[in-house]
Design a protein around this motif. Structure first.
Motif, PDB file in Angstrom:
ATOM      1  N   ALA A  97       1.081  -1.618   0.254  1.00  0.00           N
ATOM      2  CA  ALA A  97      -0.077   0.070   0.007  1.00  0.00           C
ATOM      3  C   ALA A  97       0.258   1.416   0.094  1.00  0.00           C
ATOM      4  CB  ALA A  97      -0.648   0.199   1.240  1.00  0.00           C
ATOM      5  N   LEU A 113      -2.962  -4.775  -5.978  1.00  0.00           N
ATOM      6  CA  LEU A 113      -2.606  -4.620  -4.355  1.00  0.00           C
ATOM      7  C   LEU A 113      -2.891  -6.860  -4.374  1.00  0.00           C
ATOM      8  CD1 LEU A 113      -3.578  -1.858  -1.890  1.00  0.00           C
ATOM      9  CD2 LEU A 113      -0.961  -2.919  -2.754  1.00  0.00           C
ATOM     10  N   GLN A 155      -6.487  -1.410  -6.150  1.00  0.00           N
ATOM     11  CA  GLN A 155      -7.096  -3.082  -5.625  1.00  0.00           C
ATOM     12  C   GLN A 155      -6.810  -3.454  -5.924  1.00  0.00           C
ATOM     13  OE1 GLN A 155      -8.052  -3.253  -2.018  1.00  0.00           O
ATOM     14  NE2 GLN A 155      -7.242  -1.041  -2.047  1.00  0.00           N
TER      15      GLN A 155
END
Length: 84
Positions: free
Chosen positions: A28, A45, A42
């Motif tokens: 992050a 990630l 997202q």
């Protein structure tokens, strides 16, 4: 969504073991330095390569980034993910 920034992030990860290590240490925090939309961040990630390639990410770049993050011995997992 513009795939350009996502490709830049993944290219940098795939091209440098030090950058891949920085991503792995704190994904992050690493991604915060790039102008990614929340949805793009997202997907990166979550290593959601199928969604990213469906949206235009280059398949070879995706596989290189996956290998840099997960290891070459896991490429079969990457291929299974792409098949769905």
């Amino acid at each position: 969504m513009s795939i350009h920034t996502v490709e830049r992030v993944l290219y940098e990860i795939a091209s440098s073991p030090a950058i891949a290590a920085a991503y792995k240490a704190d994904p992050a925090k690493f991604l915060a330095s790039y102008p990614l939309e929340a949805e793009e961040a997202q997907m990166v990630l979550g290593l959601r390569f199928r969604e990213l390639t469906d949206r235009g990410l280059n398949h070879m770049l995706a596989m290189r980034a996956f290998s840099a993050l997960q290891g070459r011995d896991k490429v079969s997992d990457y291929l299974r993910e792409l098949k769905g």
